[in-house]
Write a protein that holds these residues in place. Structure first.
Motif, PDB file in Angstrom:
ATOM      1  N   PHE A  23     -22.719 -13.216  14.547  1.00 33.24           N
ATOM      2  CA  PHE A  23     -22.118 -13.501  13.048  1.00 33.24           C
ATOM      3  C   PHE A  23     -22.676 -15.343  13.352  1.00 33.24           C
ATOM      4  O   PHE A  23     -23.223 -15.547  11.656  1.00 33.24           O
ATOM      5  N   TYR A  36     -18.576  -4.191   9.113  1.00 32.71           N
ATOM      6  CA  TYR A  36     -17.859  -4.921   9.697  1.00 32.71           C
ATOM      7  C   TYR A  36     -16.511  -4.165  10.285  1.00 32.71           C
ATOM      8  O   TYR A  36     -15.647  -4.300   9.367  1.00 32.71           O
ATOM      9  N   MET A  41     -12.128 -13.707  19.048  1.00 30.34           N
ATOM     10  CA  MET A  41     -13.047 -15.100  19.402  1.00 30.34           C
ATOM     11  C   MET A  41     -12.785 -16.352  18.897  1.00 30.34           C
ATOM     12  O   MET A  41     -13.954 -17.086  19.295  1.00 30.34           O
ATOM     13  N   CYS A  45     -22.306 -11.438  21.648  1.00 33.50           N
ATOM     14  CA  CYS A  45     -21.236 -10.359  21.332  1.00 33.50           C
ATOM     15  C   CYS A  45     -21.794 -10.166  19.482  1.00 33.50           C
ATOM     16  O   CYS A  45     -21.983  -9.970  18.519  1.00 33.50           O
ATOM     17  N   ASP A  46     -21.028  -8.258  19.812  1.00 31.06           N
ATOM     18  CA  ASP A  46     -21.140  -7.555  18.435  1.00 31.06           C
ATOM     19  C   ASP A  46     -19.716  -7.074  18.288  1.00 31.06           C
ATOM     20  O   ASP A  46     -20.675  -6.323  17.807  1.00 31.06           O
TER      21      ASP A  46
HETATM   22  S1  SF4 Z   1     -15.853  -9.787  16.990  1.00 34.15           S
HETATM   23 FE1  SF4 Z   1     -18.053 -11.266  18.316  1.00 34.15          FE
HETATM   24  S2  SF4 Z   1     -19.273 -10.825  17.189  1.00 34.15           S
HETATM   25 FE2  SF4 Z   1     -17.926 -11.076  15.689  1.00 34.15          FE
HETATM   26  S3  SF4 Z   1     -17.139 -12.200  14.317  1.00 34.15           S
HETATM   27 FE3  SF4 Z   1     -16.383 -12.230  16.671  1.00 34.15          FE
HETATM   28  S4  SF4 Z   1     -16.785 -13.072  18.331  1.00 34.15           S
HETATM   29 FE4  SF4 Z   1     -19.087 -12.966  16.559  1.00 34.15          FE
END
Ligand code: SF4
Length: 484
Positions: free
Chosen positions: A254, A399, A405, A461-462
């Motif tokens: 993102f 999404y 995170m 990271c997805d």
């Molecule tokens: S889950 Fe992973 S890709 Fe999605 S917003 Fe959080 S850190 Fe970013």
């Protein structure tokens, strides 16, 4: 993005003896303002003591008096760190504003954090057992306090940081300042960005994004690797050490889609260009049947939907226009409590232009849909402005999963794509059509920069699209348990 997803902070640090590091830090974190607007803070060191100023709100709320207090009698302090905060963990109270300054057994220390720990309870319990009580409720303060606690068992602050890092699970990019050292640390997956820059050949900078490095006249030296620590001693070259085993890189995808400034560079890609390629890829995946191009217009939801809209227009040959104007002076609206007032909140920020959309079939490009309310309200405004049709194109996949995170997302029960099919979302937002860029299409768009090496597979990271998190997490909707 229409304001439904929020990043959780920007960090910056500078080691530049002889420069006005407080004002340079202020200039730099202005360029990280998009990462958080709830509080801002700057800490400086002149080699003797650490001074701190932090406050509610945006960076431009700093006063001249505060800048003078940061520099004291010596305007050319040696080092500084800065922070912009969006509160995910802990409320928006002064005790949670960053940087945190703590006294360790070795040196005073200031710390700024971007990310989110998934084992804060374990860290808090350890501190409690040691008789340490945090003042606020932020996981970032826990990290600073743990470094202070570990300093009693360590021969150097670097060792204390290393001992601390080994106990953290989650996403963290840290910028730490002692009286005479600037230190950067990135989590073993490199989830949140952290870059090292150079200024005038012998000064060094750390920043969440390269735009902040360039804003103060610096240039990118290199990104920190996952699990890596960099230490910048006064007047010396940076020292790098791999303090945690490097895992597969998992930079938050993102950052590419929405969070980071279009003027920043990540994985050697200019984000503005990557976003334009996402729009081109949308056209490749969803070539609409166009009989009369004059009937159509392509526009984006400002500001983050605009580069992808331009890419879509270039690839399709359709005309791009600014069909919605964003009010640059609205940072926060307090009108949220019901549907009617929420609509007013969107109107306070976004103004559709009837003269650009009247009797047109509109292709509206947006980076993502989270709850769907804002998208629905924008489409309704465009129809009222005279648009004949509104076809919504999203430059990322649906999404579906909550982020753990460092991004402030709702529980899955509030994410529209976790609850509804694409057709049901289309009906909910009342679009004539709705299309999402596929994950392979997104990766291909990011990789399209022909002058750059391809990014190795699996470097992002997805998890919000796939549910594949970089590390084990507890069941959805529950509290975290220590996973390692
Ligand atoms: S889950 Fe992973 S890709 Fe999605 S917003 Fe959080 S850190 Fe970013």
């Amino acid at each position: 993005m229409s304001g439904e997803l929020h990043e959780e902070c920007g960090v910056f640090g500078i080691s530049a003896e002889g420069e006005d590091v407080a004002r340079l830090t202020h200039a730099a974190i202005l360029w990280l303002q998009h990462r958080g607007q709830e509080s801002a803070g700057i800490a400086t060191s002149d080699g003797q003591e650490i001074r701190l100023q932090k406050q509610d709100g945006r960076v431009d709320h700093f006063t001249e008096e505060q800048m003078v207090m940061l520099t004291g009698k010596n305007p050319l302090a040696m080092m500084a760190i800065g922070h912009n905060r969006y509160s995910n963990t802990g409320g928006n109270i002064y005790e949670n504003f960053q940087p945190f300054v703590v006294q360790t057994s070795l040196t005073p220390l200031a710390l700024a954090h971007n990310g989110n720990l998934v084992n804060p309870d374990a860290i808090a319990k350890k501190l409690k057992d040691l008789g340490v009580t945090p003042q606020g409720s932020s996981d970032s303060e826990l990290i600073a306090l743990l470094i202070a606690a570990e300093s009693q068992n360590a021969s150097s602050i670097e060792k204390a940081i290393e001992l601390t890092i080994k106990q953290l699970v989650g996403a963290y990019s840290l910028v730490i300042m002692t009286k005479d050292q600037l230190i950067g640390v990135r989590d073993p997956w490199g989830i949140r960005p952290l870059s090292l820059g150079r200024l005038n050949d012998h000064h060094y900078l750390l920043a969440s994004e390269t735009c902040a490095i360039e804003a103060v006249g610096g240039s990118l030296f290199r990104d920190l690797e996952p699990g890596e620590m960099v230490v910048i001693d006064k007047g010396a070259e940076p020292r790098f050490s791999q303090i945690l085993p490097k895992q597969c890189k998992k930079l938050c995808i993102f950052e590419f889609i929405y969070f980071a400034s279009p003027g920043s560079i990540m994985y050697n890609r200019l984000l503005q260009t990557a976003r334009r390629h996402m729009g081109e890829m949308l056209w490749k995946e969803f070539p609409l049947k166009i009989d009369n191009p004059d009937e159509w217009v392509v526009g984006g939801v400002p500001n983050t939907g605009l580069p992808a809209a331009q890419g879509f227009a270039e690839a399709s040959g359709l005309e791009f226009r600014n069909i919605i104007v964003k009010n640059p002076y609205v940072f926060r609206t307090f009108i949220q409590p019901d549907q009617r007032l929420r609509k007013l909140g969107v109107k306070a920020k976004l103004l559709p232009l009837p003269r650009e959309v009247m009797k047109k079939k509109v292709i509206l490009v947006e980076d993502s849909i989270v709850r769907g309310n804002t998208s629905g309200e924008i489409i309704e405004m465009l129809r009222k402005a005279g648009a004949k049709e509104v076809h919504m194109m999203i430059s990322s996949p649906p999404y579906i999963h909550r982020c753990y995170m460092g991004v402030d997302t709702q529980y899955s029960s509030e994410l529209i794509a976790a609850q509804k099919s694409i057709e049901e979302i289309r009906q909910f937002i009342k679009a004539d059509s709705l299309s999402y860029l596929s994950l392979p299409g997104l990766i291909a768009a990011i990789n399209k920069e022909k002058y750059e090496e391809p990014i190795p597979p699996g470097s992002f990271c997805d998890a919000c699209f796939t549910g594949k998190y970089p590390f084990p997490i507890p069941q959805e909707e529950g509290r975290f348990e220590l996973s390692a």
